[in-house]
Write an enzyme that holds these catalytic residues in place. Structure first.
Site, PDB file in Angstrom:
ATOM      1  N   ARG A  29     -11.655  17.293  -4.509  1.00 39.73           N
ATOM      2  CA  ARG A  29     -11.280  18.105  -5.678  1.00 39.73           C
ATOM      3  C   ARG A  29     -10.458  17.284  -6.684  1.00 39.73           C
ATOM      4  O   ARG A  29     -10.939  16.936  -7.754  1.00 39.73           O
ATOM      5  CB  ARG A  29     -10.505  19.357  -5.191  1.00 39.73           C
ATOM      6  CG  ARG A  29     -10.324  20.443  -6.240  1.00 39.73           C
ATOM      7  CD  ARG A  29      -9.220  20.208  -7.215  1.00 39.73           C
ATOM      8  NE  ARG A  29      -7.914  19.996  -6.579  1.00 39.73           N
ATOM      9  CZ  ARG A  29      -6.848  19.586  -7.253  1.00 39.73           C
ATOM     10  NH1 ARG A  29      -6.917  19.365  -8.552  1.00 39.73           N
ATOM     11  NH2 ARG A  29      -5.689  19.391  -6.643  1.00 39.73           N
ATOM     12  N   ASP A  30      -9.260  16.893  -6.304  1.00 40.99           N
ATOM     13  CA  ASP A  30      -8.394  16.178  -7.247  1.00 40.99           C
ATOM     14  C   ASP A  30      -9.006  14.817  -7.586  1.00 40.99           C
ATOM     15  O   ASP A  30      -8.898  14.333  -8.719  1.00 40.99           O
ATOM     16  CB  ASP A  30      -7.008  15.984  -6.616  1.00 40.99           C
ATOM     17  CG  ASP A  30      -5.886  15.875  -7.637  1.00 40.99           C
ATOM     18  OD1 ASP A  30      -6.183  15.732  -8.828  1.00 40.99           O
ATOM     19  OD2 ASP A  30      -4.708  15.914  -7.241  1.00 40.99           O
ATOM     20  N   HIS A 222       2.848  16.652  -3.048  1.00 46.84           N
ATOM     21  CA  HIS A 222       1.600  16.189  -3.670  1.00 46.84           C
ATOM     22  C   HIS A 222       1.973  15.052  -4.625  1.00 46.84           C
ATOM     23  O   HIS A 222       2.341  15.282  -5.775  1.00 46.84           O
ATOM     24  CB  HIS A 222       0.976  17.377  -4.415  1.00 46.84           C
ATOM     25  CG  HIS A 222      -0.305  17.099  -5.118  1.00 46.84           C
ATOM     26  ND1 HIS A 222      -1.530  17.505  -4.633  1.00 46.84           N
ATOM     27  CD2 HIS A 222      -0.576  16.482  -6.288  1.00 46.84           C
ATOM     28  CE1 HIS A 222      -2.482  17.149  -5.468  1.00 46.84           C
ATOM     29  NE2 HIS A 222      -1.921  16.522  -6.495  1.00 46.84           N
ATOM     30  N   HIS A 224       1.359  11.504  -6.726  1.00 51.72           N
ATOM     31  CA  HIS A 224       0.451  10.536  -7.345  1.00 51.72           C
ATOM     32  C   HIS A 224       1.182   9.190  -7.342  1.00 51.72           C
ATOM     33  O   HIS A 224       2.415   9.139  -7.342  1.00 51.72           O
ATOM     34  CB  HIS A 224       0.079  10.983  -8.761  1.00 51.72           C
ATOM     35  CG  HIS A 224      -0.876  12.148  -8.779  1.00 51.72           C
ATOM     36  ND1 HIS A 224      -2.182  12.042  -9.186  1.00 51.72           N
ATOM     37  CD2 HIS A 224      -0.712  13.442  -8.415  1.00 51.72           C
ATOM     38  CE1 HIS A 224      -2.783  13.215  -9.083  1.00 51.72           C
ATOM     39  NE2 HIS A 224      -1.909  14.094  -8.619  1.00 51.72           N
ATOM     40  N   CYS A 255      -5.577  13.401 -13.171  1.00 52.97           N
ATOM     41  CA  CYS A 255      -5.707  14.767 -13.662  1.00 52.97           C
ATOM     42  C   CYS A 255      -6.329  14.700 -15.042  1.00 52.97           C
ATOM     43  O   CYS A 255      -5.820  13.988 -15.915  1.00 52.97           O
ATOM     44  CB  CYS A 255      -4.358  15.482 -13.735  1.00 52.97           C
ATOM     45  SG  CYS A 255      -4.528  17.162 -14.366  1.00 52.97           S
ATOM     46  N   ASN A 264      -4.084   9.700  -6.668  1.00 51.57           N
ATOM     47  CA  ASN A 264      -3.180  10.332  -5.713  1.00 51.57           C
ATOM     48  C   ASN A 264      -2.773   9.311  -4.655  1.00 51.57           C
ATOM     49  O   ASN A 264      -3.421   8.281  -4.486  1.00 51.57           O
ATOM     50  CB  ASN A 264      -3.910  11.474  -4.990  1.00 51.57           C
ATOM     51  CG  ASN A 264      -4.247  12.623  -5.895  1.00 51.57           C
ATOM     52  OD1 ASN A 264      -5.099  12.505  -6.755  1.00 51.57           O
ATOM     53  ND2 ASN A 264      -3.578  13.735  -5.699  1.00 51.57           N
TER      54      ASN A 264
END
Ligand code: HMG
Ligand code: MG
Length: 320
Positions: A29-30, A222, A224, A255, A264
């Site tokens: 996803r990310d 989370h 990065h 993002c 990430n």
């Protein structure tokens, strides 16, 4: 010699750390939401299957967002049925609004995530809303998801710094976290969307969240890796008692609505550190690295993960 013998770190435990960490894998996803091109649906499904085969048990599969906003994930309806029956794997999906929730429910999703922002600039860029309007959009989503027995994660972006607004005050982050929790989110994931956090800042935020009544057991981190701080920040969070860590296989990511966000924290780099500390993850590092080497081949460029680069030759050799 670039790889340790056997491709595994030596295990030397340290005090004050959890025995086990749950990795919340966000690469599909990310990671893939940020690719220039659109990855074919079957390649995404194979990626998710290989991640599961490598021992990851929480794999964020896709997003049910507006396809014009994130065209890379516009195939959510085709992808999700290809992976939803993977045994023993939690497959959360992002839903920004009730339309997204309806789409996820129609396909049998069991876990969803809403995604708020601590700053007005990012709320506008990412959701076309103010912070308050975005939270108002999420409230019925969370209520209905809970009624359907779903697990709900609340992401909070820009917890440490924002590319338009600069440093973000800790009390502002705590206030939005409280609202997400009061809304009914089971877990909150603290996003360092542009990777500017440092370990003391992480500790301060976690402590102030606890003081505001948000227990550590409901928190995930989370990170990065823009400034190379993601592992140091993770260690600070583990020392505080956090046991859920988001990471992206091969360090894919960023993002689309925050241009200074780079990849990430790479799952392989995280697993190397955790296994070196004797912390269980259930992940097979060789299989995971082989997956990222395979995906890098599909994407046509090498993985930015240090561990994938160090082990990659051996992993791709092993797989062939
Ligand atoms: P909007 O343009 O304000 O939408 O976008 P709207 O509510 O005005 O609706 C406009 C049209 O979109 C309508 O269609 C809706 O039905 C449709 P029309 O009537 O004009 O034909 N629509 C949808 N269609 C499909 N699925 C939906 C949906 N919703 C509305 N769910 C919206 C508002 C929230 C939809 C938009 O801004 C959006 O989709 N944003 C998503 C952005 C995104 O996915 N960003 C990346 C994830 S966040 C992230 O990566 C950070 C994180 O990793 C943590 C960190 O690192 O910090 C989580
Ligand atoms: Mg992110």
């Amino acid at each position: 010699m670039t790889t340790a013998p056997g491709g595994l770190p030596m295990t030397v435990p340290a005090d004050g750390l959890p025995a086990r960490v749950r990795i919340h894998e966000v690469g599909a996803r990310d990671g893939l939401q940020n690719e220039q091109g659109v990855v074919p649906t079957e390649v995404k499904a194979e990626f998710v299957r290989r991640l599961a085969d490598a021992g990851l048990t929480t794999i964020e599969a896709t997003s049910f967002v507006h396809p014009k906003w994130v065209p890379q994930l516009a195939d959510a309806e085709r992808l999700f049925p290809l992976v939803r029956d993977l045994e023993g794997v939690r497959l959360p999906v992002l839903v920004p609004n009730e339309r997204g929730l309806d789409r996820a429910l129609a396909l049998g999703a069991r876990e969803v995530a809403v995604f708020a922002s601590a700053t007005e600039s990012f709320a506008r860029a990412n959701l076309n809303r103010t912070v308050d309007e975005a939270l108002a959009m999420f409230a019925p989503v969370v209520t209905r998801a809970v009624e359907h027995g779903l697990t709900v994660r609340g992401y909070l972006s820009m917890c440490f710094g924002d590319p338009w607004e600069g440093p973000v005050p800790v009390d502002r982050v705590v206030a939005v976290c409280r609202r997400l929790r009061d809304m009914g989110c089971d877990e909150l994931s603290l996003g360092d969307t542009i990777g500017v956090a440092t370990p003391g800042h992480v500790r301060r935020l976690l402590t102030e969240l606890n003081e505001a009544g948000v227990p550590t057991g409901t928190l995930a981190v989370h990170f990065h890796d823009t400034y190379g701080q993601a592992l140091a920040n993770t260690l600070a969070a583990l020392q505080h008692g956090v046991t859920t860590v988001d990471a992206s296989a091969g360090g894919l990511g960023g993002c689309p609505y925050a241009k200074s966000a780079t990849g990430n924290l790479a799952t392989e780099d995280l697993v190397w550190m955790l296994h070196g500390l004797g912390i269980e993850t259930g992940v097979d590092l060789g299989r995971l690295t082989a997956t990222s080497v395979w995906l890098a081949g599909e994407l046509g460029r090498p993985s930015p993960s240090r561990t994938v680069r160090a082990l990659g030759g051996a992993a791709s050799h092993k797989e062939s």
